[in-house]
Design an enzyme around this catalytic site. Structure first.
Site, PDB file in Angstrom:
ATOM      1  N   ARG A   1      -2.459 -15.289  -1.043  1.00  0.00           N
ATOM      2  CA  ARG A   1      -2.058 -14.824   0.000  1.00  0.00           C
ATOM      3  C   ARG A   1      -2.485 -14.235   1.254  1.00  0.00           C
ATOM      4  O   ARG A   1      -2.331 -14.618   2.191  1.00  0.00           O
ATOM      5  CB  ARG A   1      -1.891 -13.360  -0.427  1.00  0.00           C
ATOM      6  CG  ARG A   1      -0.169 -13.047  -1.859  1.00  0.00           C
ATOM      7  CD  ARG A   1      -0.503 -12.078  -2.534  1.00  0.00           C
ATOM      8  NE  ARG A   1       0.000 -10.423  -1.812  1.00  0.00           N
ATOM      9  CZ  ARG A   1      -0.743  -9.282  -2.744  1.00  0.00           C
ATOM     10  NH1 ARG A   1      -0.996  -8.944  -3.058  1.00  0.00           N
ATOM     11  NH2 ARG A   1      -0.691  -7.965  -1.022  1.00  0.00           N
TER      12      ARG A   1
ATOM     13  N   ARG B   1      -5.156  -0.436  -4.992  1.00  0.00           N
ATOM     14  CA  ARG B   1      -3.829   0.227  -4.137  1.00  0.00           C
ATOM     15  C   ARG B   1      -3.053   0.277  -5.225  1.00  0.00           C
ATOM     16  O   ARG B   1      -2.841   0.056  -6.675  1.00  0.00           O
ATOM     17  CB  ARG B   1      -2.580  -0.699  -3.438  1.00  0.00           C
ATOM     18  CG  ARG B   1      -1.320  -0.447  -2.884  1.00  0.00           C
ATOM     19  CD  ARG B   1      -1.400  -1.278  -2.069  1.00  0.00           C
ATOM     20  NE  ARG B   1      -1.026  -2.625  -2.277  1.00  0.00           N
ATOM     21  CZ  ARG B   1      -0.724  -3.655  -2.098  1.00  0.00           C
ATOM     22  NH1 ARG B   1      -0.158  -3.634  -0.262  1.00  0.00           N
ATOM     23  NH2 ARG B   1      -1.049  -5.153  -2.126  1.00  0.00           N
TER      24      ARG B   1
ATOM     25  N   ARG C   1       7.768 -13.773   8.210  1.00  0.00           N
ATOM     26  CA  ARG C   1       6.237 -14.493   8.352  1.00  0.00           C
ATOM     27  C   ARG C   1       6.243 -16.208   8.111  1.00  0.00           C
ATOM     28  O   ARG C   1       5.279 -16.968   8.668  1.00  0.00           O
ATOM     29  CB  ARG C   1       6.122 -14.621   6.372  1.00  0.00           C
ATOM     30  CG  ARG C   1       5.023 -13.164   6.572  1.00  0.00           C
ATOM     31  CD  ARG C   1       5.754 -12.801   4.640  1.00  0.00           C
ATOM     32  NE  ARG C   1       4.556 -12.014   4.161  1.00  0.00           N
ATOM     33  CZ  ARG C   1       4.205 -10.805   3.423  1.00  0.00           C
ATOM     34  NH1 ARG C   1       5.513  -9.918   3.965  1.00  0.00           N
ATOM     35  NH2 ARG C   1       3.541 -10.245   3.125  1.00  0.00           N
TER      36      ARG C   1
ATOM     37  N   ARG D   1       1.393  -3.771  -8.710  1.00  0.00           N
ATOM     38  CA  ARG D   1       1.810  -4.172  -8.236  1.00  0.00           C
ATOM     39  C   ARG D   1       1.432  -5.894  -9.031  1.00  0.00           C
ATOM     40  O   ARG D   1      -0.473  -5.705  -9.317  1.00  0.00           O
ATOM     41  CB  ARG D   1       1.654  -4.836  -7.079  1.00  0.00           C
ATOM     42  CG  ARG D   1       2.949  -4.560  -5.715  1.00  0.00           C
ATOM     43  CD  ARG D   1       2.912  -4.498  -4.448  1.00  0.00           C
ATOM     44  NE  ARG D   1       2.458  -5.401  -4.079  1.00  0.00           N
ATOM     45  CZ  ARG D   1       2.138  -6.048  -2.658  1.00  0.00           C
ATOM     46  NH1 ARG D   1       3.079  -5.103  -1.790  1.00  0.00           N
ATOM     47  NH2 ARG D   1       2.464  -7.329  -2.850  1.00  0.00           N
TER      48      ARG D   1
ATOM     49  N   LYS E   1       0.952  -2.529   6.657  1.00  0.00           N
ATOM     50  CA  LYS E   1       1.661  -2.340   6.950  1.00  0.00           C
ATOM     51  C   LYS E   1       2.114  -2.108   6.492  1.00  0.00           C
ATOM     52  O   LYS E   1       3.984  -0.805   7.491  1.00  0.00           O
ATOM     53  CB  LYS E   1       2.447  -3.702   6.956  1.00  0.00           C
ATOM     54  CG  LYS E   1       1.837  -4.917   7.526  1.00  0.00           C
ATOM     55  CD  LYS E   1       2.265  -6.439   7.483  1.00  0.00           C
ATOM     56  CE  LYS E   1       3.054  -6.675   6.176  1.00  0.00           C
ATOM     57  NZ  LYS E   1       1.111  -7.302   5.211  1.00  0.00           N
TER      58      LYS E   1
HETATM   59  P1  AP5 Z   1      -0.632  -1.153   2.461  1.00  0.00           P
HETATM   60  O1  AP5 Z   1       0.084  -0.606   3.347  1.00  0.00           O
HETATM   61  O2  AP5 Z   1       0.111  -1.117   1.151  1.00  0.00           O
HETATM   62  O3  AP5 Z   1      -0.800  -2.662   3.137  1.00  0.00           O
HETATM   63  P2  AP5 Z   1       0.200  -4.163   3.640  1.00  0.00           P
HETATM   64  O4  AP5 Z   1       0.100  -4.638   4.411  1.00  0.00           O
HETATM   65  O5  AP5 Z   1       1.564  -3.282   3.140  1.00  0.00           O
HETATM   66  O6  AP5 Z   1       0.388  -4.859   2.026  1.00  0.00           O
HETATM   67  P3  AP5 Z   1       0.841  -5.343   1.289  1.00  0.00           P
HETATM   68  O7  AP5 Z   1      -0.247  -6.030   0.430  1.00  0.00           O
HETATM   69  O8  AP5 Z   1       1.884  -4.626   1.415  1.00  0.00           O
HETATM   70  O9  AP5 Z   1       1.584  -7.300   2.225  1.00  0.00           O
HETATM   71  P4  AP5 Z   1       1.876  -7.565   2.046  1.00  0.00           P
HETATM   72  O10 AP5 Z   1       2.174  -8.576   3.320  1.00  0.00           O
HETATM   73  O11 AP5 Z   1       0.924  -9.259   0.653  1.00  0.00           O
HETATM   74  O12 AP5 Z   1       2.806  -7.519   0.365  1.00  0.00           O
HETATM   75  P5  AP5 Z   1       4.427  -8.182   0.943  1.00  0.00           P
HETATM   76  O13 AP5 Z   1       5.014  -6.935  -0.508  1.00  0.00           O
HETATM   77  O14 AP5 Z   1       4.872  -7.804   1.977  1.00  0.00           O
HETATM   78  O15 AP5 Z   1      -2.133  -1.015   2.448  1.00  0.00           O
HETATM   79  C1  AP5 Z   1      -2.754  -1.344   1.578  1.00  0.00           C
HETATM   80  C2  AP5 Z   1      -3.625  -0.301   0.839  1.00  0.00           C
HETATM   81  O16 AP5 Z   1      -4.562   0.445   1.664  1.00  0.00           O
HETATM   82  C3  AP5 Z   1      -2.834   0.813   0.528  1.00  0.00           C
HETATM   83  O17 AP5 Z   1      -4.089   1.288  -0.784  1.00  0.00           O
HETATM   84  C4  AP5 Z   1      -2.921   1.923   1.265  1.00  0.00           C
HETATM   85  O18 AP5 Z   1      -3.101   3.230   0.778  1.00  0.00           O
HETATM   86  C5  AP5 Z   1      -4.559   0.972   1.772  1.00  0.00           C
HETATM   87  N1  AP5 Z   1      -4.904   1.451   3.412  1.00  0.00           N
HETATM   88  C6  AP5 Z   1      -4.108   1.337   4.355  1.00  0.00           C
HETATM   89  N2  AP5 Z   1      -4.435   1.415   5.610  1.00  0.00           N
HETATM   90  C7  AP5 Z   1      -5.477   2.102   5.549  1.00  0.00           C
HETATM   91  C8  AP5 Z   1      -6.818   1.866   6.040  1.00  0.00           C
HETATM   92  N3  AP5 Z   1      -6.473   1.924   7.783  1.00  0.00           N
HETATM   93  N4  AP5 Z   1      -7.768   2.216   5.732  1.00  0.00           N
HETATM   94  C9  AP5 Z   1      -7.908   2.773   3.948  1.00  0.00           C
HETATM   95  N5  AP5 Z   1      -7.325   2.333   3.133  1.00  0.00           N
HETATM   96  C10 AP5 Z   1      -5.973   1.340   4.107  1.00  0.00           C
HETATM   97  O19 AP5 Z   1       4.488  -9.217  -0.124  1.00  0.00           O
HETATM   98  C11 AP5 Z   1       4.642  -9.759  -1.034  1.00  0.00           C
HETATM   99  C12 AP5 Z   1       5.480 -11.280  -1.748  1.00  0.00           C
HETATM  100  O20 AP5 Z   1       6.408 -11.520  -1.463  1.00  0.00           O
HETATM  101  C13 AP5 Z   1       4.752 -11.961  -0.708  1.00  0.00           C
HETATM  102  O21 AP5 Z   1       2.893 -12.231  -0.906  1.00  0.00           O
HETATM  103  C14 AP5 Z   1       6.000 -13.050  -0.420  1.00  0.00           C
HETATM  104  O22 AP5 Z   1       5.452 -13.899  -2.635  1.00  0.00           O
HETATM  105  C15 AP5 Z   1       7.066 -12.720  -0.635  1.00  0.00           C
HETATM  106  N6  AP5 Z   1       7.338 -12.263   1.198  1.00  0.00           N
HETATM  107  C16 AP5 Z   1       7.106 -11.181   0.956  1.00  0.00           C
HETATM  108  N7  AP5 Z   1       8.106 -11.432   2.175  1.00  0.00           N
HETATM  109  C17 AP5 Z   1       8.119 -12.780   2.427  1.00  0.00           C
HETATM  110  C18 AP5 Z   1       8.650 -13.747   3.194  1.00  0.00           C
HETATM  111  N8  AP5 Z   1       9.341 -13.220   4.675  1.00  0.00           N
HETATM  112  N9  AP5 Z   1       8.694 -14.505   3.580  1.00  0.00           N
HETATM  113  C19 AP5 Z   1       8.289 -15.021   2.765  1.00  0.00           C
HETATM  114  N10 AP5 Z   1       7.734 -14.346   1.485  1.00  0.00           N
HETATM  115  C20 AP5 Z   1       7.795 -13.167   1.180  1.00  0.00           C
END
Ligand code: AP5
Length: 232
Positions: free
Chosen positions: A185, A140, A101, A174, A26
């Site tokens: 997660r 990552r 979410r 992270r 994402k």
């Molecule tokens: P990346 O692009 O970083 O993936 P992502 O989907 O953004 O993954 P996240 O871990 O950031 O998502 P998340 O939803 O768990 O975290 P968030 O910060 O939102 O890609 C991952 C890796 O793969 C990278 O190294 C990239 O280079 C590589 N990659 C990408 N595409 C690829 C491909 N096609 N092939 C190979 N490699 C690839 O949330 C963190 C925490 O915050 C949550 O757990 C929760 O506690 C809280 N939170 C956030 N939003 C909310 C909400 N709306 N409600 C409640 N709690 C929330």
């Protein structure tokens, strides 16, 4: 991105949602869309990490939950998003990365957008295997200065330890990118977020994308979906 229709009427700024489990890409795709279309990436994960770093009351409450891999309460996340959506830069259009979410958040988003006569243009679901996600997350890291994302196997900077985008040499990982937290997660995603796929499908707003291929190929497919969704 087009701002007026051929009949001269003004188009509302685009609102796109990127749905998908942790590691689906994402953030990677949102940053690429931001560069390509000039839209603003709104990551609730980044906003929450900023609140934690500031030590605000919301940040303190979020910190413990994020470390456990669960979802932060709807009240906190909706309030943070509402404030961010009120900033002037969002008038260019937004890509919501990691929000909504839960169904409560999705309904709150509909209400917030309705206040300014807007609605979502598309919810793009990035579909990947659970096993691949664990590998993606474990490898990552990102530039601490500008946020550009990298990966031990899939995307390394041209010069080891130096950001391709801003030249800083301060890479970070992270705190919640460990095997135990990733498992929770993923479980939270399947339990609370996956139902949103049906929510947006029923409204005819869902676009499913196979996100298992190379990053650039997925970016091309995502861009095609965005162009289709925002065509005036
Ligand atoms: P990346 O692009 O970083 O993936 P992502 O989907 O953004 O993954 P996240 O871990 O950031 O998502 P998340 O939803 O768990 O975290 P968030 O910060 O939102 O890609 C991952 C890796 O793969 C990278 O190294 C990239 O280079 C590589 N990659 C990408 N595409 C690829 C491909 N096609 N092939 C190979 N490699 C690839 O949330 C963190 C925490 O915050 C949550 O757990 C929760 O506690 C809280 N939170 C956030 N939003 C909310 C909400 N709306 N409600 C409640 N709690 C929330």
């Amino acid at each position: 991105m087009t701002e007026t229709k051929t009949d001269g009427a003004t188009l509302a700024p685009p609102v796109l949602i990127l749905l998908g489990p942790p590691g689906a890409g994402k953030g990677t795709q949102a940053r690429m869309l931001q560069k390509r279309y000039g839209l603003v990436q709104l990551s609730t994960g980044d906003l929450l990490r900023a609140a934690v770093a500031e030590g605000s009351e919301a940040g303190k409450a979020a910190d413990k939950v994020m470390k456990s891999g669960g979802l932060v309460s709807d009240d906190i996340v909706i309030a943070i998003l509402r404030d961010r959506l009120a900033a002037p830069d969002t008038a260019k259009g937004v890509i919501l990365d990691g929000f909504p979410r839960t169904t409560v958040q999705a309904e709150a988003l509909d209400d917030l957008l309705a206040e300014s006569g807007q609605q979502i243009d598309a919810a793009i679901s990035l579909e990947v295997d659970d096993e691949a996600m664990v590998h993606r997350i474990a490898g990552r890291y990102a530039c601490a200065a500008c946020g550009e994302g990298y990966h031990d196997s899939f995307k390394q900077p041209q010069v080891e330890g130096v950001c391709d985008v801003c030249g800083a040499s301060n890479m970070k990982r992270r705190a919640d990118d460990n095997a135990e937290t990733v498992a929770e997660r993923l479980a939270a995603y399947h339990r609370q977020t996956a139902p949103l796929i049906t929510y947006y499908e029923k409204r005819g707003a869902l676009q499913r994308i196979d996100a298992m291929g190379p990053i650039d190929e997925i970016a091309t497919t995502v861009s095609r979906a965005v162009s289709k969704a925002t065509k005036g």
